[in-house]
Design a protein around this motif. Structure first.
Motif, short mmCIF file in Angstrom:
data_model
loop_
_atom_site.label_atom_id
_atom_site.label_comp_id
_atom_site.label_asym_id
_atom_site.label_seq_id
_atom_site.Cartn_x
_atom_site.Cartn_y
_atom_site.Cartn_z
N LEU A 178 -22.66 104.22 -4.79
CA LEU A 178 -24.05 104.66 -4.61
C LEU A 178 -24.70 104.99 -5.95
CD1 LEU A 178 -26.40 105.32 -2.75
CD2 LEU A 178 -25.30 107.49 -2.22
N LEU B 183 -27.05 112.58 -1.62
CA LEU B 183 -26.00 112.00 -0.79
C LEU B 183 -24.76 111.66 -1.63
CD1 LEU B 183 -24.93 110.89 1.91
CD2 LEU B 183 -26.12 108.73 1.37
N ALA B 184 -24.99 111.10 -2.81
CA ALA B 184 -23.87 110.75 -3.70
C ALA B 184 -23.11 112.00 -4.13
CB ALA B 184 -24.39 109.98 -4.92
N LEU C 250 -27.92 103.46 -8.05
CA LEU C 250 -29.02 104.31 -8.53
C LEU C 250 -29.27 104.13 -10.02
CD1 LEU C 250 -28.41 107.63 -6.55
CD2 LEU C 250 -30.35 106.04 -6.30
N LYS D 273 -33.16 111.58 -2.40
CA LYS D 273 -32.23 111.69 -1.28
C LYS D 273 -30.89 111.00 -1.57
CE LYS D 273 -33.03 109.42 2.55
NZ LYS D 273 -33.61 108.92 3.81
N GLU D 274 -30.93 109.83 -2.18
CA GLU D 274 -29.70 109.08 -2.45
C GLU D 274 -28.79 109.83 -3.43
OE1 GLU D 274 -32.75 107.75 -3.02
OE2 GLU D 274 -32.99 106.11 -1.59
#
Length: 160
Positions: free
Chosen positions: A22, A6-7, A26, A2-3
């Motif tokens: 972000l 989003l990035a 990660l 998910k991250e």
């Protein structure tokens, strides 16, 4: 992840610094993940941080990045090497991409730019003209495709 999505969304929306922040977090969490590394390289390029992008591109390719992202990484890394004046590295990278993705005319176009920088004007023009003739849908280009391809590697010849 998910991250990561989003990035990518943040980068696409122009929120590049937020995307970078972000992605850097990660990378700490997933330091070997080729997709995370590739997106981190891309956002650095988008921010004009070309030198910082290089190791992320390199590691993404080394760690098995595949598909369209792999093609994009060859293009991004080759182009980045070119913009920082590392022409030999740029050419090797783009030529490797052309071997793996022979249908990707964009790699040939970027390679022609590197060849120009290396003062290999004939080879650069041959690559570029071939890419234009083979990929353009323009009516005029297609009407003269055969001639463009014929002359693409004969630019210095004179017929009398």
């Amino acid at each position: 992840m998910k991250e990561l999505l989003l990035a990518i969304k943040k980068r696409e929306q122009g929120e590049t610094q937020d995307a970078r922040d972000l992605l850097l977090s990660l990378v700490k969490e997933y330091p070997e993940n080729p997709e995370v590394l590739y997106q981190t390289a891309w956002v650095h390029d988008a921010l004009g941080l070309e030198i910082e992008a290089v190791p992320y591109y390199e590691k993404a390719l080394q760690n098995g990045l595949d598909g369209e992202d792999r093609k994009g990484a060859f293009l991004g890394l080759g182009s980045t090497y070119r913009t920082i004046g590392e022409y030999d590295q740029a050419r090797r990278t783009l030529e490797q991409g052309m071997k793996e993705f022979p249908e990707a005319a964009e790699l040939a176009v970027f390679c022609s730019m590197v060849m120009y920088n290396q003062h290999e004007y004939e080879g650069a023009m041959t690559l570029l003209l071939t890419a234009v003739a083979e990929t353009s849908n323009h009516e005029g280009i297609q009407a003269y495709k055969k001639a463009i391809l014929f002359y693409s590697d004969k630019l210095n010849e004179v017929w009398k």
